[in-house]
Design a protein around this motif. Structure first.
Motif, PDB file in Angstrom:
ATOM      1  N   ALA A 295     -15.358 -25.037 -21.771  1.00 24.03           N
ATOM      2  CA  ALA A 295     -16.708 -25.951 -21.616  1.00 24.03           C
ATOM      3  C   ALA A 295     -17.786 -24.650 -21.401  1.00 24.03           C
ATOM      4  CB  ALA A 295     -16.800 -26.948 -20.561  1.00 24.03           C
TER       5      ALA A 295
ATOM      6  N   ARG B 283     -23.375 -14.814 -20.576  1.00 18.91           N
ATOM      7  CA  ARG B 283     -22.406 -15.364 -19.434  1.00 18.91           C
ATOM      8  C   ARG B 283     -21.023 -14.593 -19.094  1.00 18.91           C
ATOM      9  NH1 ARG B 283     -22.194 -22.192 -20.011  1.00 18.91           N
ATOM     10  NH2 ARG B 283     -24.245 -22.240 -19.054  1.00 18.91           N
TER      11      ARG B 283
ATOM     12  N   LYS C 170     -26.741 -23.047 -15.454  1.00 16.51           N
ATOM     13  CA  LYS C 170     -27.976 -22.436 -15.943  1.00 16.51           C
ATOM     14  C   LYS C 170     -28.008 -20.960 -15.867  1.00 16.51           C
ATOM     15  CE  LYS C 170     -29.505 -26.680 -16.678  1.00 16.51           C
ATOM     16  NZ  LYS C 170     -29.520 -27.222 -17.881  1.00 16.51           N
TER      17      LYS C 170
ATOM     18  N   ALA D 115     -22.894 -21.934 -27.878  1.00 18.53           N
ATOM     19  CA  ALA D 115     -23.898 -22.896 -28.481  1.00 18.53           C
ATOM     20  C   ALA D 115     -25.394 -22.721 -28.068  1.00 18.53           C
ATOM     21  CB  ALA D 115     -23.608 -24.291 -28.068  1.00 18.53           C
ATOM     22  N   ASP D 116     -25.638 -22.037 -27.086  1.00 14.65           N
ATOM     23  CA  ASP D 116     -27.073 -21.573 -26.896  1.00 14.65           C
ATOM     24  C   ASP D 116     -27.418 -20.248 -27.241  1.00 14.65           C
ATOM     25  OD1 ASP D 116     -27.488 -23.807 -25.489  1.00 14.65           O
ATOM     26  OD2 ASP D 116     -27.212 -23.096 -23.520  1.00 14.65           O
TER      27      ASP D 116
ATOM     28  N   TYR E   9     -13.277 -31.650 -19.616  1.00 14.59           N
ATOM     29  CA  TYR E   9     -14.732 -31.345 -20.286  1.00 14.59           C
ATOM     30  C   TYR E   9     -14.517 -30.752 -21.774  1.00 14.59           C
ATOM     31  CZ  TYR E   9     -16.039 -31.604 -15.629  1.00 14.59           C
ATOM     32  OH  TYR E   9     -16.275 -32.063 -14.150  1.00 14.59           O
TER      33      TYR E   9
ATOM     34  N   ARG F 283     -17.804 -22.831 -24.589  1.00 15.40           N
ATOM     35  CA  ARG F 283     -18.676 -23.530 -25.632  1.00 15.40           C
ATOM     36  C   ARG F 283     -20.229 -23.530 -25.470  1.00 15.40           C
ATOM     37  NH1 ARG F 283     -17.099 -29.441 -24.366  1.00 15.40           N
ATOM     38  NH2 ARG F 283     -18.946 -28.918 -22.936  1.00 15.40           N
ATOM     39  N   ASP F 284     -20.298 -23.699 -24.324  1.00 13.78           N
ATOM     40  CA  ASP F 284     -22.078 -23.953 -24.029  1.00 13.78           C
ATOM     41  C   ASP F 284     -22.783 -22.858 -24.256  1.00 13.78           C
ATOM     42  OD1 ASP F 284     -21.314 -26.645 -23.694  1.00 13.78           O
ATOM     43  OD2 ASP F 284     -21.562 -26.730 -21.552  1.00 13.78           O
TER      44      ASP F 284
ATOM     45  N   THR G  29     -20.928 -28.195 -16.892  1.00 17.68           N
ATOM     46  CA  THR G  29     -21.825 -28.495 -17.971  1.00 17.68           C
ATOM     47  C   THR G  29     -23.382 -28.167 -17.542  1.00 17.68           C
ATOM     48  OG1 THR G  29     -21.585 -30.797 -17.824  1.00 17.68           O
ATOM     49  CG2 THR G  29     -20.403 -29.738 -19.496  1.00 17.68           C
ATOM     50  N   ASP G  30     -23.673 -28.049 -16.200  1.00 17.66           N
ATOM     51  CA  ASP G  30     -24.732 -28.249 -15.752  1.00 17.66           C
ATOM     52  C   ASP G  30     -25.285 -26.718 -15.382  1.00 17.66           C
ATOM     53  OD1 ASP G  30     -24.851 -30.869 -15.569  1.00 17.66           O
ATOM     54  OD2 ASP G  30     -24.066 -30.959 -13.574  1.00 17.66           O
TER      55      ASP G  30
END
Length: 290
Positions: free
Chosen positions: A34, A117, A13, A41-42, A195, A37-38, A10-11
């Motif tokens: 995870a 990503r 970048k 979401a961004d 996660y 998902r992140d 989750t960290d």
């Protein structure tokens, strides 16, 4: 034994080139979910080259709460098998793979996404295929391409199947080392963070001897926001003391938070016997009941 990594999933970048190590399919799907998902979401475009067929991979992500159907329909989420990007005629060619990656970079920019990503399951490198000696050089090229971009790449290695020499040879090319936060891991039991959905996962057999790491894992899960899942789908035995500890932790969550106990058939009866189904804010589901 508590084991961590340089970075949690989750960290991650923009422009990270991360090496994810995992030890089973359930963990791979969890960590990938995870990451996906992140990214979604961004508002980023997300691509996953998977060893699993795309339909299965998308299904596993959906089971973990990722809204992949809408994203896939819109072209924001793409899942393909490794042959689509890395391999050609069942051989690995670093130039071919880099051309695929740079093509993805061009595409996400043309489509107007703020970033990209890419997750790549590296299990293809365990096959008896030509060109595998190019793998370390490929990882170095990836690192060079990502510098200063809005593109992150997550290379996924099964640490039980890849030999230590191979893992060491590619580690230096990655900016981050990622693994599930692990609270206990031995031949009998594994307790690690989950996660997607958030919580913890237990596999193997657990009794009072593992009470301390279980307590730490539950305490950290409780500190998370929202509902938590205690995933015991791969747990074949749990004693009464650990069952009670989990239920006590569930009772401590204030409403409207919910604790989902995802149990194997072997442990469900123990939770039912101790009254889990009658507790407010607690759901008991079988391993196949999503």
């Amino acid at each position: 034994m508590r084991v961590g990594a340089d970075t949690q999933i989750t960290d991650l970048k923009a422009d990270d080139h991360a090496c994810l190590t995992f030890c089973e399919a359930e963990e791979l799907f969890d960590l990938t979910a995870a990451f996906v998902r992140d990214g979604l979401a961004d508002g980023l475009k997300v691509v996953w080259l998977s060893e699993s067929p795309p339909v299965l991979a998308l299904t596993e992500l959906a089971h973990r709460g990722v809204a992949v159907e809408v994203a896939a329909a819109a072209g924001q989420m793409v899942v393909a098998e490794n042959e689509a990007g890395l391999l050609t005629e069942q051989a690995f060619d670093a130039d071919h793979a880099m051309a695929w990656l740079t093509g993805q970079v061009t595409t996400f920019r043309r489509e107007g996404y703020p970033g990209l990503r890419v997750a790549v399951d590296m299990s293809w490198a365990l096959r008896p295929i030509a060109g595998i000696e190019q793998l370390p050089g490929f990882e170095e090229e990836v690192a060079a391409v990502l510098a200063g971009t809005q593109v992150s790449v997550l290379c996924q290695y099964d640490r039980d199947r890849f030999d230590p020499v191979t893992l060491a040879s590619v580690a230096a090319s990655h900016t981050r080392s990622v693994a599930a936060a692990t609270y206990h891991h031995d031949a009998v039991l594994r307790i690690c963070r989950q996660y997607a959905p958030a919580g913890i996962r237990l596999a193997g057999e657990i009794d009072h001897l593992a009470a301390e790491p279980l307590a730490v894992a539950l305490a950290e899960a409780i500190r998370l926001k929202g509902d938590i899942t205690i995933n015991m789908a791969e747990l074949s035995f749990i004693d009464v003391s650990c069952t009670r500890m989990i239920l006590d932790a569930a009772r401590s969550l204030p409403p409207p938070r919910v604790t989902i106990l995802r149990c194997s058939a072997a442990v469900t009866p123990k939770f039912i016997f101790l009254g889990a189904t009658g507790l407010p804010g607690v759901r008991v589901v079988t391993a196949d009941d999503r």
